[in-house]
Design a protein around this motif. Structure first.
Motif, mmCIF file in Angstrom:
data_model
loop_
_atom_site.group_PDB
_atom_site.id
_atom_site.type_symbol
_atom_site.label_atom_id
_atom_site.label_comp_id
_atom_site.label_asym_id
_atom_site.label_seq_id
_atom_site.Cartn_x
_atom_site.Cartn_y
_atom_site.Cartn_z
ATOM 1 N N TYR A 49 0.895 -1.183 0.073
ATOM 2 C CA TYR A 49 -0.007 0.024 0.000
ATOM 3 C C TYR A 49 0.813 1.375 -0.077
ATOM 4 O O TYR A 49 1.981 1.315 0.343
ATOM 5 N N CYS A 50 0.262 2.264 -0.870
ATOM 6 C CA CYS A 50 0.684 3.637 -0.535
ATOM 7 C C CYS A 50 0.128 4.136 0.687
ATOM 8 O O CYS A 50 -0.944 3.903 0.982
ATOM 9 N N SER A 51 1.115 5.190 1.096
ATOM 10 C CA SER A 51 0.191 5.854 2.506
ATOM 11 C C SER A 51 0.916 7.031 2.836
ATOM 12 O O SER A 51 1.869 7.376 2.445
ATOM 13 N N VAL A 52 -0.113 7.793 3.259
ATOM 14 C CA VAL A 52 0.300 9.351 3.850
ATOM 15 C C VAL A 52 -0.546 9.475 4.908
ATOM 16 O O VAL A 52 -1.899 9.306 4.834
ATOM 17 N N GLU A 53 0.062 9.662 5.928
ATOM 18 C CA GLU A 53 -0.702 10.034 7.417
ATOM 19 C C GLU A 53 -1.472 8.589 7.538
ATOM 20 O O GLU A 53 -0.587 7.431 7.548
ATOM 21 N N ASP A 54 -2.680 8.599 7.724
ATOM 22 C CA ASP A 54 -3.293 7.355 8.086
ATOM 23 C C ASP A 54 -3.884 6.816 6.740
ATOM 24 O O ASP A 54 -4.913 5.739 7.056
ATOM 25 N N PHE A 55 -3.869 7.300 5.758
ATOM 26 C CA PHE A 55 -4.813 7.033 4.416
ATOM 27 C C PHE A 55 -3.793 5.680 3.797
ATOM 28 O O PHE A 55 -2.506 5.690 3.665
ATOM 29 N N HIS A 56 -4.565 4.862 3.181
ATOM 30 C CA HIS A 56 -3.957 3.660 2.721
ATOM 31 C C HIS A 56 -4.526 3.556 1.259
ATOM 32 O O HIS A 56 -5.662 3.537 1.150
ATOM 33 N N ALA A 57 -3.463 3.133 0.396
ATOM 34 C CA ALA A 57 -4.199 2.914 -0.955
ATOM 35 C C ALA A 57 -3.797 1.293 -1.417
ATOM 36 O O ALA A 57 -2.240 1.251 -1.636
ATOM 37 N N PRO A 58 -4.484 0.197 -1.296
ATOM 38 C CA PRO A 58 -3.944 -1.102 -1.388
ATOM 39 C C PRO A 58 -3.593 -1.474 -2.914
ATOM 40 O O PRO A 58 -4.351 -1.086 -3.855
ATOM 41 N N VAL A 59 -2.554 -2.318 -2.991
ATOM 42 C CA VAL A 59 -2.146 -2.746 -4.354
ATOM 43 C C VAL A 59 -1.697 -4.330 -4.192
ATOM 44 O O VAL A 59 -1.168 -4.516 -3.346
ATOM 45 N N GLN A 60 -2.129 -5.135 -4.989
ATOM 46 C CA GLN A 60 -1.743 -6.483 -5.074
ATOM 47 C C GLN A 60 -0.749 -6.808 -6.052
ATOM 48 O O GLN A 60 -1.020 -6.458 -7.127
#
Length: 348
Positions: A235-246
């Motif tokens: 996952y990419c993250s910034v602060e408590d945001f996640h963007a999942p990637v498989q």
């Protein structure tokens, strides 16, 4: 942030309830000493969980879009029932089950992958009313349920953090490039590329991972020399945001003659199969030999018979010719001296 506030509010309520229960039992401690000790222990556990427990992260999804959330669990829970919870009043207060593992209910699908010790929650066609608190959970003996992942889902026309592609496939030894997009609010914020399985995050010093931020809304992650063991969820993250990637890494293909296999451990099996097939063909050829021998014998007999017949026919013709000549000799009689030999014609 949103999840932290909800967690604190809810745990404060739970801790308060435990305290009230403990005080009630304390008033009647002579008859409920064991219960008092039990409630006290529960109170302490809740306080410890308040301090150390459960991270809750945020996922932003574009209106009308979809998202896949990976939920890891320990291998000892492989046989336990998994499900996805929606919490109308906060992260951990009440649970409205959206779907159990290996079933689809409405716009939610939950799929268990026991070989990877994780299950995924897929949510489709998301809109503003889907914004809220969710969790991945399992039924555990002796407890209502155990939460493995907690996340806050928010639906936006322009997501705070997203990825160009949430699924990437590459052959072993290959490279991938993942582009993470963020809004101007997070231009100068620290960003990371991490792995869900062990929560390890990569740095720019990692030889196989290159991370570059253009500070204009795009973070690019390049992973090179990938191995099968690199497969999994990131996952990419910034602060408590996640963007999942498989990430899926396919094993390099190995050629064996005209066959191709996708696992180096299958080479021996494939070779054995080819040898067995060759042996089978040889056996088939051996089965044909008796038939070929019979056919050759028949051909030989026909040839010999034909030669004998021709020789016989030739001998008959020669015999007939010889007899005709003898007949002609018998019909010829010598004339008197000085006369020609007179032969009477041989009847046909």
């Amino acid at each position: 942030m949103r999840c932290t506030m909800i967690k604190c509010m809810h745990l404060e309520k739970r801790a308060m309830k435990m305290y009230v229960d403990m005080m009630k039992i304390w008033r009647n401690k002579s008859s409920h000493l064991f219960d008092m000790q039990t409630v006290s222990l529960k109170f302490i556990i809740v306080i410890i969980w308040l301090i150390t427990g459960g991270e809750c992260w945020t996922v932003t999804v574009q209106t009308g879009g979809s998202v896949i959330i990976p939920c890891h669990y320990e291998s000892k829970y492989t046989q336990h029932k998994k499900f996805c919870c929606y919490h109308p009043s906060g992260c951990y207060n009440s649970c409205s089950i959206l779907g159990y593992a290996n079933e689809t209910k409405g716009n939610v699908s939950v799929i268990d992958h026991p070989d990877q010790s994780l299950f995924t929650v897929t949510m489709r066609d998301l809109h503003h009313q889907n914004t809220g608190d969710y969790s991945c959970a399992m039924e555990i003996e002796g407890a209502a349920y155990d939460v493995t992942e907690r996340f806050y889902l928010t639906i936006q026309s322009v997501p705070d953090l997203s990825v160009m592609s949430s699924s990437v496939t590459v052959d072993e030894g290959g490279n991938i490039s993942v582009q993470c997009l963020y809004t101007s609010t997070y231009r100068n914020k620290h960003k990371q590329w991490c792995r869900y399985k062990d929560q390890s995050c990569y740095t720019s010093q990692n030889a196989s991972v290159e991370i570059s931020d253009d500070r204009r809304g795009s973070l690019t992650v390049v992973m090179s020399g990938l191995m099968k063991s690199d497969s999994g969820w990131y996952y990419c993250s910034v602060e408590d945001f996640h963007a999942p990637v498989q990430l899926t890494v396919n094993v390099a293909k190995v050629s064996v003659g005209d066959a191709q296999v996708t696992d180096k451990f299958s080479v021996t099996e494939t070779t054995t199969a080819l040898t067995t097939e060759s042996t089978s063909r040889q056996h088939d050829h051996l089965k044909m030999w008796p038939l070929l021998i019979v056919l050759l014998l028949l051909l030989f007999l026909v040839t010999v018979t034909s030669v004998i017949w021709r020789n016989k026919h030739r001998e008959n013709n020669n015999h007939i010719s010889k007899m005709k000549k003898e007949k002609v000799s018998d019909e010829c009689r010598p004339a008197d001296a000085g006369e020609n030999v007179i032969c009477s014609p041989v009847p046909e």
